[in-house]
Design a protein around this motif. Structure first.
Motif, PDB file in Angstrom:
ATOM      1  N   PHE A 112     -19.164   9.865  -2.096  1.00 19.44           N
ATOM      2  CA  PHE A 112     -19.108  10.210  -3.519  1.00 19.44           C
ATOM      3  C   PHE A 112     -18.739   9.033  -4.415  1.00 19.44           C
ATOM      4  CE2 PHE A 112     -17.711  13.949  -1.012  1.00 19.44           C
ATOM      5  CZ  PHE A 112     -18.843  14.725  -1.191  1.00 19.44           C
ATOM      6  N   ARG A 113     -18.818   7.825  -3.881  1.00 10.61           N
ATOM      7  CA  ARG A 113     -18.555   6.611  -4.661  1.00 10.61           C
ATOM      8  C   ARG A 113     -17.158   6.613  -5.284  1.00 10.61           C
ATOM      9  NH1 ARG A 113     -24.363   5.826  -7.867  1.00 10.61           N
ATOM     10  NH2 ARG A 113     -25.666   5.714  -5.976  1.00 10.61           N
ATOM     11  N   GLU A 114     -16.222   7.177  -4.585  1.00 10.35           N
ATOM     12  CA  GLU A 114     -14.834   7.144  -5.028  1.00 10.35           C
ATOM     13  C   GLU A 114     -14.137   5.936  -4.402  1.00 10.35           C
ATOM     14  OE1 GLU A 114     -12.989  10.823  -4.092  1.00 10.35           O
ATOM     15  OE2 GLU A 114     -14.487  12.047  -5.122  1.00 10.35           O
ATOM     16  N   ARG A 115     -13.101   5.440  -5.054  1.00  8.48           N
ATOM     17  CA  ARG A 115     -12.377   4.275  -4.552  1.00  8.48           C
ATOM     18  C   ARG A 115     -11.356   4.685  -3.480  1.00  8.48           C
ATOM     19  NH1 ARG A 115      -9.018   1.696  -7.426  1.00  8.48           N
ATOM     20  NH2 ARG A 115      -8.606   3.321  -8.986  1.00  8.48           N
ATOM     21  N   LEU A 116     -11.275   3.855  -2.445  1.00 10.08           N
ATOM     22  CA  LEU A 116     -10.255   4.063  -1.416  1.00 10.08           C
ATOM     23  C   LEU A 116      -9.028   3.256  -1.811  1.00 10.08           C
ATOM     24  CD1 LEU A 116      -9.392   5.283   1.239  1.00 10.08           C
ATOM     25  CD2 LEU A 116     -10.405   3.322   2.425  1.00 10.08           C
ATOM     26  N   THR A 117      -8.021   3.915  -2.349  1.00 11.49           N
ATOM     27  CA  THR A 117      -6.834   3.248  -2.870  1.00 11.49           C
ATOM     28  C   THR A 117      -5.726   3.207  -1.823  1.00 11.49           C
ATOM     29  OG1 THR A 117      -5.932   5.308  -3.737  1.00 11.49           O
ATOM     30  CG2 THR A 117      -7.431   4.064  -5.175  1.00 11.49           C
ATOM     31  N   TRP A 118      -4.692   2.423  -2.116  1.00  8.88           N
ATOM     32  CA  TRP A 118      -3.559   2.345  -1.198  1.00  8.88           C
ATOM     33  C   TRP A 118      -2.829   3.681  -1.111  1.00  8.88           C
ATOM     34  CZ3 TRP A 118       1.392   3.451  -2.652  1.00  8.88           C
ATOM     35  CH2 TRP A 118       1.682   3.440  -4.029  1.00  8.88           C
ATOM     36  N   GLN A 119      -2.866   4.451  -2.218  1.00  8.90           N
ATOM     37  CA  GLN A 119      -2.215   5.757  -2.176  1.00  8.90           C
ATOM     38  C   GLN A 119      -2.878   6.686  -1.161  1.00  8.90           C
ATOM     39  OE1 GLN A 119      -3.199   4.189  -4.972  1.00  8.90           O
ATOM     40  NE2 GLN A 119      -1.820   4.580  -6.712  1.00  8.90           N
ATOM     41  N   LYS A 120      -4.215   6.616  -1.092  1.00 12.85           N
ATOM     42  CA  LYS A 120      -4.925   7.449  -0.128  1.00 12.85           C
ATOM     43  C   LYS A 120      -4.637   6.992   1.301  1.00 12.85           C
ATOM     44  CE  LYS A 120      -8.596   8.505  -3.442  1.00 12.85           C
ATOM     45  NZ  LYS A 120     -10.036   8.380  -3.770  1.00 12.85           N
ATOM     46  N   GLY A 121      -4.486   5.665   1.470  1.00 14.43           N
ATOM     47  CA  GLY A 121      -4.116   5.155   2.784  1.00 14.43           C
ATOM     48  C   GLY A 121      -2.744   5.634   3.209  1.00 14.43           C
ATOM     49  N   VAL A 122      -1.813   5.651   2.273  1.00 11.03           N
ATOM     50  CA  VAL A 122      -0.468   6.160   2.559  1.00 11.03           C
ATOM     51  C   VAL A 122      -0.518   7.644   2.918  1.00 11.03           C
ATOM     52  CG1 VAL A 122       1.795   6.663   1.545  1.00 11.03           C
ATOM     53  CG2 VAL A 122       0.719   4.441   1.155  1.00 11.03           C
ATOM     54  N   ALA A 123      -1.336   8.399   2.178  1.00  7.80           N
ATOM     55  CA  ALA A 123      -1.467   9.837   2.452  1.00  7.80           C
ATOM     56  C   ALA A 123      -1.965  10.070   3.877  1.00  7.80           C
ATOM     57  CB  ALA A 123      -2.420  10.474   1.443  1.00  7.80           C
ATOM     58  N   LEU A 124      -2.977   9.283   4.282  1.00  8.71           N
ATOM     59  CA  LEU A 124      -3.502   9.420   5.637  1.00  8.71           C
ATOM     60  C   LEU A 124      -2.439   9.047   6.668  1.00  8.71           C
ATOM     61  CD1 LEU A 124      -5.884   9.980   7.513  1.00  8.71           C
ATOM     62  CD2 LEU A 124      -6.531   7.573   7.289  1.00  8.71           C
ATOM     63  N   ALA A 125      -1.703   7.953   6.411  1.00 10.25           N
ATOM     64  CA  ALA A 125      -0.671   7.514   7.348  1.00 10.25           C
ATOM     65  C   ALA A 125       0.419   8.576   7.510  1.00 10.25           C
ATOM     66  CB  ALA A 125      -0.068   6.197   6.864  1.00 10.25           C
ATOM     67  N   LEU A 126       0.836   9.185   6.394  1.00 11.26           N
ATOM     68  CA  LEU A 126       1.847  10.244   6.469  1.00 11.26           C
ATOM     69  C   LEU A 126       1.350  11.424   7.295  1.00 11.26           C
ATOM     70  CD1 LEU A 126       3.154  10.309   2.773  1.00 11.26           C
ATOM     71  CD2 LEU A 126       4.422   9.541   4.791  1.00 11.26           C
ATOM     72  N   ALA A 127       0.123  11.836   7.033  1.00 15.57           N
ATOM     73  CA  ALA A 127      -0.427  12.995   7.742  1.00 15.57           C
ATOM     74  C   ALA A 127      -0.584  12.709   9.226  1.00 15.57           C
ATOM     75  CB  ALA A 127      -1.775  13.380   7.134  1.00 15.57           C
ATOM     76  N   MET A 128      -1.095  11.528   9.565  1.00 15.19           N
ATOM     77  CA  MET A 128      -1.282  11.203  10.969  1.00 15.19           C
ATOM     78  C   MET A 128       0.057  11.068  11.694  1.00 15.19           C
ATOM     79  SD  MET A 128      -4.514  11.241  11.471  1.00 15.19           S
ATOM     80  CE  MET A 128      -4.531  12.591  10.258  1.00 15.19           C
ATOM     81  N   THR A 129       1.068  10.525  11.009  1.00 14.19           N
ATOM     82  CA  THR A 129       2.407  10.446  11.601  1.00 14.19           C
ATOM     83  C   THR A 129       2.948  11.845  11.873  1.00 14.19           C
ATOM     84  OG1 THR A 129       2.868   8.369  10.440  1.00 14.19           O
ATOM     85  CG2 THR A 129       4.752   9.594  11.294  1.00 14.19           C
ATOM     86  N   GLY A 130       2.758  12.736  10.892  1.00 16.63           N
ATOM     87  CA  GLY A 130       3.197  14.116  11.087  1.00 16.63           C
ATOM     88  C   GLY A 130       2.480  14.794  12.235  1.00 16.63           C
TER      89      GLY A 130
END
Length: 287
Positions: A112-130
């Protein structure tokens, strides 16, 4: 607006009670999903055509292809997550499945041509850690590894379902829900048929819960969801959407007496926190 809001909330709570209803049905997870999909599709079809709607799928064949893929993914998602409910419990199965929305957020730039930001990376890291905390604790306690695999795969198929559905630009609303449910039904029938599970011996005492899951949770729940999200602000839909996994955890603890360890609770909070953080990051960009 107020009516739409409470209708949406009601639909989310219905979805959150799926695992509770399924826990009282003495069939395989695939058979439960088959009955759920069949009853839900039948009710949606009646509601759709009784209200004077007509299908427009012939004018939008490309969208129909995306909905077919989305329906296949939804069928796989439901079968996997219901198997996870059976193997590791409703609360943990639902929470790991809820990594799916985060996968949608971080893969959206590809579609969808959306930007991959650091906030989204943090969100993924939190979820995967959980998810890792929950999986490690469950496995260490002798829980089902297969159940954890099913829950993880259900998150992936959830993401495929949502992305494919969003690629359908013209078929929206109740027609979208009806067609997707139809493709889901075909997928589940084929899979269960090959597994030899179409012939079922259903205990009489299971029928109230089958009707609860199929007609109320699936048929009425999907109607409440798809008929209201277009009338509500995007941030309301996103924020209130977390009521589904939260209510699933509460229902499983109160009704099914499921016990969550402190480590698993931390994992749950990390996944929900990652989902909320990622959703807010997307909302701030206007995505």
């Amino acid at each position: 607006m107020k009516k739409a809001f409470w209708t949406y909330i009601f639909g989310l709570i219905l979805f959150g009670s799926n695992g509770v209803a399924a826990s009282y049905i003495h069939l395989t997870s695939q058979q439960i999903v088959l009955l759920r999909t069949l009853l839900g599709f039948a009710l949606l079809a009646v509601l759709y055509f009784a209200t004077g709607h007509r299908l427009t799928v012939r004018q939008h064949k490309r969208d129909c292809a995306f909905l077919a893929l989305s329906g296949v993914a939804m069928g796989a998602d439901w079968m996997l997550v219901f198997e996870a409910y059976d193997q590791i419990g409703v609360s943990l199965g639902m929470i790991i499945n809820y990594c799916g929305p985060i996968l949608v957020i971080v893969t959206a730039p590809l579609f969808f041509r959306e930007r991959l930001t650091w906030q989204k990376g943090v969100a993924l890291a939190l979820a995967m850690t959980g998810a890792c905390l929950i999986s490690g604790q469950t496995a260490a306690a002798g829980g089902s590894v297969w159940g954890l695999v099913c829950a993880g795969l259900s998150a992936v198929t959830y993401a495929i379902m949502v992305i494919s559905n969003k690629l359908s630009r013209h078929i929206v609303g109740m027609e979208n829900a009806l067609l997707q449910m139809g493709f889901t039904l075909v997928t589940v029938v084929i899979f269960v048929g090959f597994r030899g599970g179409l012939a079922m011996d259903i205990p009489a005492g299971d029928w109230p819960f089958i009707l609860w899951l199929g007609l109320l949770n699936t048929g009425v729940g999907c109607y409440c969801y798809f008929s209201t999200i277009g009338a509500l602000p995007a941030h309301t839909v996103a924020i209130c959407g977390y009521l589904e996994p939260i209510s699933a955890v509460v229902f499983s603890m109160v009704i099914l007496q499921e016990v969550i360890s402190p480590v698993q609770l931390v994992g749950i909070l990390l996944i929900l926190g990652g989902a909320i953080f990622g959703e807010r990051a997307s909302g701030a960009e206007g995505c």
